[in-house]
Design a protein around this motif. Structure first.
Motif, PDB file in Angstrom:
ATOM      1  N   ILE A  88       3.664   5.903 -16.600  1.00 39.82           N
ATOM      2  CA  ILE A  88       4.606   6.350 -15.576  1.00 39.82           C
ATOM      3  C   ILE A  88       3.989   6.068 -14.208  1.00 39.82           C
ATOM      4  O   ILE A  88       2.835   6.429 -13.967  1.00 39.82           O
ATOM      5  CB  ILE A  88       4.916   7.851 -15.722  1.00 39.82           C
ATOM      6  N   ARG A  89       4.724   5.401 -13.321  1.00 44.78           N
ATOM      7  CA  ARG A  89       4.248   5.196 -11.959  1.00 44.78           C
ATOM      8  C   ARG A  89       4.549   6.458 -11.171  1.00 44.78           C
ATOM      9  O   ARG A  89       5.681   6.724 -10.781  1.00 44.78           O
ATOM     10  CB  ARG A  89       4.947   3.987 -11.325  1.00 44.78           C
ATOM     11  N   PHE A  90       3.502   7.255 -10.928  1.00 48.95           N
ATOM     12  CA  PHE A  90       3.713   8.534 -10.242  1.00 48.95           C
ATOM     13  C   PHE A  90       4.043   8.322  -8.766  1.00 48.95           C
ATOM     14  O   PHE A  90       4.710   9.153  -8.151  1.00 48.95           O
ATOM     15  CB  PHE A  90       2.502   9.459 -10.413  1.00 48.95           C
ATOM     16  N   ASP A  91       3.612   7.180  -8.167  1.00 46.54           N
ATOM     17  CA  ASP A  91       3.980   6.919  -6.773  1.00 46.54           C
ATOM     18  C   ASP A  91       5.470   6.600  -6.663  1.00 46.54           C
ATOM     19  O   ASP A  91       6.134   7.001  -5.697  1.00 46.54           O
ATOM     20  CB  ASP A  91       3.130   5.802  -6.176  1.00 46.54           C
ATOM     21  N   TYR A  92       6.011   5.917  -7.655  1.00 50.17           N
ATOM     22  CA  TYR A  92       7.448   5.648  -7.685  1.00 50.17           C
ATOM     23  C   TYR A  92       8.213   6.944  -7.935  1.00 50.17           C
ATOM     24  O   TYR A  92       9.262   7.188  -7.331  1.00 50.17           O
ATOM     25  CB  TYR A  92       7.756   4.621  -8.770  1.00 50.17           C
ATOM     26  N   LEU A  93       7.694   7.782  -8.815  1.00 51.30           N
ATOM     27  CA  LEU A  93       8.312   9.087  -9.082  1.00 51.30           C
ATOM     28  C   LEU A  93       8.394   9.897  -7.787  1.00 51.30           C
ATOM     29  O   LEU A  93       9.434  10.500  -7.477  1.00 51.30           O
ATOM     30  CB  LEU A  93       7.507   9.833 -10.143  1.00 51.30           C
ATOM     31  N   PRO A 135       0.810  -1.234   0.000  1.00 54.29           N
ATOM     32  CA  PRO A 135       0.000   0.000   0.000  1.00 54.29           C
ATOM     33  C   PRO A 135       0.839   1.279   0.000  1.00 54.29           C
ATOM     34  O   PRO A 135       0.361   2.352  -0.322  1.00 54.29           O
ATOM     35  CB  PRO A 135      -0.815  -0.130   1.287  1.00 54.29           C
ATOM     36  N   ASN A 136       2.136   1.118   0.390  1.00 54.13           N
ATOM     37  CA  ASN A 136       3.092   2.226   0.327  1.00 54.13           C
ATOM     38  C   ASN A 136       4.402   1.685  -0.238  1.00 54.13           C
ATOM     39  O   ASN A 136       4.658   0.481  -0.180  1.00 54.13           O
ATOM     40  CB  ASN A 136       3.334   2.810   1.732  1.00 54.13           C
ATOM     41  N   PRO A 137       5.249   2.560  -0.783  1.00 50.32           N
ATOM     42  CA  PRO A 137       6.538   2.075  -1.271  1.00 50.32           C
ATOM     43  C   PRO A 137       7.323   1.366  -0.171  1.00 50.32           C
ATOM     44  O   PRO A 137       7.398   1.854   0.961  1.00 50.32           O
ATOM     45  CB  PRO A 137       7.244   3.363  -1.722  1.00 50.32           C
ATOM     46  N   CYS A 138       7.876   0.214  -0.498  1.00 43.25           N
ATOM     47  CA  CYS A 138       8.663  -0.565   0.455  1.00 43.25           C
ATOM     48  C   CYS A 138       9.873   0.257   0.924  1.00 43.25           C
ATOM     49  O   CYS A 138      10.481   0.973   0.124  1.00 43.25           O
ATOM     50  CB  CYS A 138       9.116  -1.865  -0.205  1.00 43.25           C
ATOM     51  N   PRO A 139      10.238   0.165   2.211  1.00 46.77           N
ATOM     52  CA  PRO A 139      11.420   0.908   2.692  1.00 46.77           C
ATOM     53  C   PRO A 139      12.706   0.540   1.945  1.00 46.77           C
ATOM     54  O   PRO A 139      13.643   1.337   1.896  1.00 46.77           O
ATOM     55  CB  PRO A 139      11.520   0.495   4.166  1.00 46.77           C
ATOM     56  N   ASN A 140      12.734  -0.667   1.353  1.00 43.43           N
ATOM     57  CA  ASN A 140      13.940  -1.104   0.642  1.00 43.43           C
ATOM     58  C   ASN A 140      13.981  -0.663  -0.820  1.00 43.43           C
ATOM     59  O   ASN A 140      14.965  -0.930  -1.514  1.00 43.43           O
ATOM     60  CB  ASN A 140      14.051  -2.633   0.689  1.00 43.43           C
ATOM     61  N   ILE A 141      12.932   0.016  -1.286  1.00 44.23           N
ATOM     62  CA  ILE A 141      12.860   0.315  -2.712  1.00 44.23           C
ATOM     63  C   ILE A 141      13.938   1.318  -3.125  1.00 44.23           C
ATOM     64  O   ILE A 141      14.250   2.260  -2.393  1.00 44.23           O
ATOM     65  CB  ILE A 141      11.452   0.837  -3.096  1.00 44.23           C
ATOM     66  N   ASN A 142      14.510   1.061  -4.293  1.00 44.90           N
ATOM     67  CA  ASN A 142      15.535   1.955  -4.843  1.00 44.90           C
ATOM     68  C   ASN A 142      14.863   2.879  -5.854  1.00 44.90           C
ATOM     69  O   ASN A 142      14.832   2.597  -7.052  1.00 44.90           O
ATOM     70  CB  ASN A 142      16.641   1.131  -5.499  1.00 44.90           C
ATOM     71  N   ALA A 143      14.303   3.974  -5.355  1.00 42.15           N
ATOM     72  CA  ALA A 143      13.594   4.928  -6.216  1.00 42.15           C
ATOM     73  C   ALA A 143      14.596   5.947  -6.747  1.00 42.15           C
ATOM     74  O   ALA A 143      14.828   6.986  -6.133  1.00 42.15           O
ATOM     75  CB  ALA A 143      12.474   5.605  -5.439  1.00 42.15           C
ATOM     76  N   ASP A 144      15.188   5.622  -7.869  1.00 40.92           N
ATOM     77  CA  ASP A 144      16.268   6.440  -8.430  1.00 40.92           C
ATOM     78  C   ASP A 144      16.069   6.541  -9.937  1.00 40.92           C
ATOM     79  O   ASP A 144      16.097   5.542 -10.644  1.00 40.92           O
ATOM     80  CB  ASP A 144      17.611   5.793  -8.098  1.00 40.92           C
ATOM     81  N   HIS A 145      15.857   7.759 -10.428  1.00 40.31           N
ATOM     82  CA  HIS A 145      15.613   7.995 -11.844  1.00 40.31           C
ATOM     83  C   HIS A 145      16.854   8.482 -12.593  1.00 40.31           C
ATOM     84  O   HIS A 145      16.758   8.848 -13.767  1.00 40.31           O
ATOM     85  CB  HIS A 145      14.498   9.035 -12.021  1.00 40.31           C
ATOM     86  N   SER A 146      18.006   8.496 -11.943  1.00 38.99           N
ATOM     87  CA  SER A 146      19.180   9.141 -12.556  1.00 38.99           C
ATOM     88  C   SER A 146      19.589   8.470 -13.863  1.00 38.99           C
ATOM     89  O   SER A 146      19.942   9.152 -14.835  1.00 38.99           O
ATOM     90  CB  SER A 146      20.349   9.142 -11.566  1.00 38.99           C
ATOM     91  N   ASP A 147      19.529   7.136 -13.927  1.00 36.82           N
ATOM     92  CA  ASP A 147      19.926   6.445 -15.156  1.00 36.82           C
ATOM     93  C   ASP A 147      18.932   6.712 -16.285  1.00 36.82           C
ATOM     94  O   ASP A 147      19.319   6.877 -17.443  1.00 36.82           O
ATOM     95  CB  ASP A 147      20.046   4.944 -14.894  1.00 36.82           C
ATOM     96  N   TYR A 148      17.643   6.765 -15.944  1.00 36.87           N
ATOM     97  CA  TYR A 148      16.621   7.061 -16.952  1.00 36.87           C
ATOM     98  C   TYR A 148      16.789   8.484 -17.471  1.00 36.87           C
ATOM     99  O   TYR A 148      16.671   8.741 -18.680  1.00 36.87           O
ATOM    100  CB  TYR A 148      15.238   6.852 -16.346  1.00 36.87           C
ATOM    101  N   ILE A 149      17.092   9.410 -16.578  1.00 38.90           N
ATOM    102  CA  ILE A 149      17.328  10.794 -17.000  1.00 38.90           C
ATOM    103  C   ILE A 149      18.514  10.864 -17.956  1.00 38.90           C
ATOM    104  O   ILE A 149      18.466  11.544 -18.991  1.00 38.90           O
ATOM    105  CB  ILE A 149      17.550  11.701 -15.768  1.00 38.90           C
ATOM    106  N   SER A 150      19.584  10.140 -17.641  1.00 36.58           N
ATOM    107  CA  SER A 150      20.764  10.120 -18.523  1.00 36.58           C
ATOM    108  C   SER A 150      20.409   9.582 -19.899  1.00 36.58           C
ATOM    109  O   SER A 150      20.849  10.119 -20.926  1.00 36.58           O
ATOM    110  CB  SER A 150      21.871   9.263 -17.906  1.00 36.58           C
ATOM    111  N   LEU A 151      19.611   8.509 -19.921  1.00 38.79           N
ATOM    112  CA  LEU A 151      19.176   7.933 -21.193  1.00 38.79           C
ATOM    113  C   LEU A 151      18.400   8.957 -22.006  1.00 38.79           C
ATOM    114  O   LEU A 151      18.675   9.169 -23.206  1.00 38.79           O
ATOM    115  CB  LEU A 151      18.318   6.699 -20.928  1.00 38.79           C
TER     116      LEU A 151
END
Length: 518
Positions: free
Chosen positions: A422-427, A387-403
């Motif tokens: 686009i998963r806005f909750d992940y964003l 129901p919420n992002p897992c505490p272990n989740i790696n929410a990092d868009h840096s590689d996608y931005i580089s692409l």
């Protein structure tokens, strides 16, 4: 522009022109032949070609008799069969069970080129033509109907498509390494009915052979129970879903009278280097020239100038088939591979400067959700974002931005859009929100499509989607960012009406929300 000889054979004459006496595989498909990496037939046929196998395409054969299936004669190793890019029943009927009038995967969009339940019909015609020739199923229709399954069109639980089709092996999920393995075994002379240890496959055997299964078995179910007992059916699907991971997944069995359906654990997803190699194969990236007289194949238009950079989805929405087909473990192509494809797209004579998408099942996923997945697989009893992002989740868009930056910097490219989901909750789970800035500045075509799906908490819980407050926060941030950069851009939210478990009061709540946000 590519010529006929750049494509794989689509007729006996094409094959003869190549000097082949017969193909190794005949690939039967319910779609028109489009040689583009967004089409499963194209990927698998090019992968096998790269391994040295001769593959001929039998596209949308006349299914009313077995004659059309004799076009190339008996193949040396066997038939590959797929209904096409989507389930044939979905291609033919609306959710109201009305006949569709347009087929995006047929020349000119014409209906009627494939049968209902194409996988079953094609296989039975092949058996009629050649008896015991090896038949291997693949594609979405086979993958999602590999077990006993509820069929919306018949309103009943149907048997596995492997049982009804009389094929030898069913491949599920992404099939490159599965088909490589099967093809090499067949080429060595291993009989098709002896191939029982390949991951990502299902096969039939006698019930008394259960002790010969090559993998640990999670559970065994009986079709007679599944077709009548809703609770047992739900339990079976729960076991199937939890064993969809290549690291922790086990075999699963279903009994059909004296036959046993065995699903081996999933094939591991392709690693980055393997994905890059698949997308580097010599696709012509268009439909076969024989369709030109009909106006081409409409399905190419959405993907002709798009780049697929990833596979898999750890979003795991409860109504979505992606996790059951591609799995929850995300893999992505290298930036260099995607840039090379964008350069090929930019060289197309009809390219106007706009890349329509750099996406995939979920556009902003570039890596597994956490490091733990790489060692022990995905969690069986919890979801990464609900129901919420897992505490272990790696929410990092840096590689996608580089692409995205490297693609839009290429000569001849004016704009790079993102049209995949686009998963806005992940964003929002990404602490710096740099991706939101990049998205709004460079990658929205005036309207951004996203999918909150609903706003009523009981429905969102059943869907496995984040709460209404997450969407409203994203709305505010999106609006604030666009005002900051001076662009008149808008959100186009997708909502599902009448989701199972949705009450009339829930529907009214959604309607009032839409009214309030105008």
């Amino acid at each position: 522009m590519p010529t006929i000889t750049d494509f794989l054979p689509l007729s006996r004459a094409d094959m003869d022109a190549r000097g082949w006496d017969r193909p190794d595989f005949v690939y039967v498909t319910g779609d028109a032949y489009v040689d583009h990496p967004s089409f499963g037939v194209s990927i698998i046929s090019r992968v096998l070609e790269a391994e040295g196998f001769r593959v001929a395409i039998l596209s949308q054969p006349d299914y009313k008799s077995a004659e059309a299936f004799k076009e190339y004669g008996r193949p040396r190793l066997g038939f590959l069969v797929t209904a096409g890019n989507i389930d044939s029943m979905v291609a033919h009927y609306t959710a109201a069970k009305r006949k569709r009038t347009y087929d995006y995967y047929s020349a000119g969009g014409k209906m009627g080129a494939r049968p209902d339940r194409a996988t079953i019909v094609y296989c039975n015609r092949i058996r009629e033509a050649y008896g015991d020739v090896p038949i291997i199923l693949g594609g979405l229709e086979a993958s999602l109907r590999r077990f006993a399954h509820y069929d919306y069109w018949d309103d009943k639980v149907r048997r596995s498509v492997l049982v009804d089709s009389r094929a030898d092996i069913l491949t599920y999920g992404m099939g490159e390494n599965i088909l490589r393995r099967i093809a090499k075994l067949l080429d060595k002379g291993v009989p098709i009915r002896k191939i029982r240890d390949v991951r990502g496959t299902c096969y039939l055997c006698k019930t008394e052979e259960q002790d010969q299964i090559h993998f640990p078995v999670a559970a065994t179910f009986n079709y007679d129970d599944l077709k009548t007992d809703k609770r047992k059916y739900a339990e079976a699907f729960g076991v199937q879903y939890k064993n969809q991971d290549a690291i922790g997944g086990k075999a699963i069995c279903e009994i059909y009278d004296n036959k046993l359906l065995v699903q081996n654990p999933p094939m591991p997803p392709l690693e980055r280097e393997e994905l890059d190699a698949v997308y580097a194969l010599p696709y012509t990236r268009t439909y076969h020239p024989s369709y030109e007289k009909d106006g081409g194949v409409p399905g190419i238009e959405e993907v002709r100038f798009s780049v697929t950079h990833n596979r898999g989805c750890f979003g795991a929405c409860n109504f979505c088939a992606l996790a059951f087909h591609q799995g929850r473990t995300v893999r992505s192509r290298s930036i260099e591979s995607c840039v090379r494809e964008a350069e090929i797209i930019a060289s197309h004579p009809n390219f106007k400067g706009y890349i329509h998408d750099v996406g995939g099942p979920t556009a902003n996923f570039r890596h597994p959700s956490c490091a733990k997945q790489l060692k022990v697989g995905v969690c069986k009893d919890r979801q990464c974002l609900f129901p919420n992002p897992c505490p272990n989740i790696n929410a990092d868009h840096s590689d996608y931005i580089s692409l995205l930056r490297k693609v839009r910097a290429l000569p001849g490219i004016k704009k790079v859009f993102i049209r995949s989901g686009i998963r806005f909750d992940y964003l929002l789970a990404d602490k710096n929100l740099n991706f939101l800035d990049e998205l709004c500045r460079f990658h929205v075509s005036g309207q951004l499509k996203i999918a909150p799906e609903h706003v009523a908490p009981p429905v969102l819980e059943k869907m496995g989607k984040p709460g209404k407050e997450v969407y409203t926060r994203f709305m505010r941030l999106f609006d604030k960012k666009n005002k900051e950069i001076g662009l008149p851009q808008f959100l186009v939210p997708y909502f599902i009406s009448s989701h199972p478990g949705c009450t009339l009061n829930n529907a009214v709540e959604l309607a009032e929300f839409l009214r309030d946000i105008k």
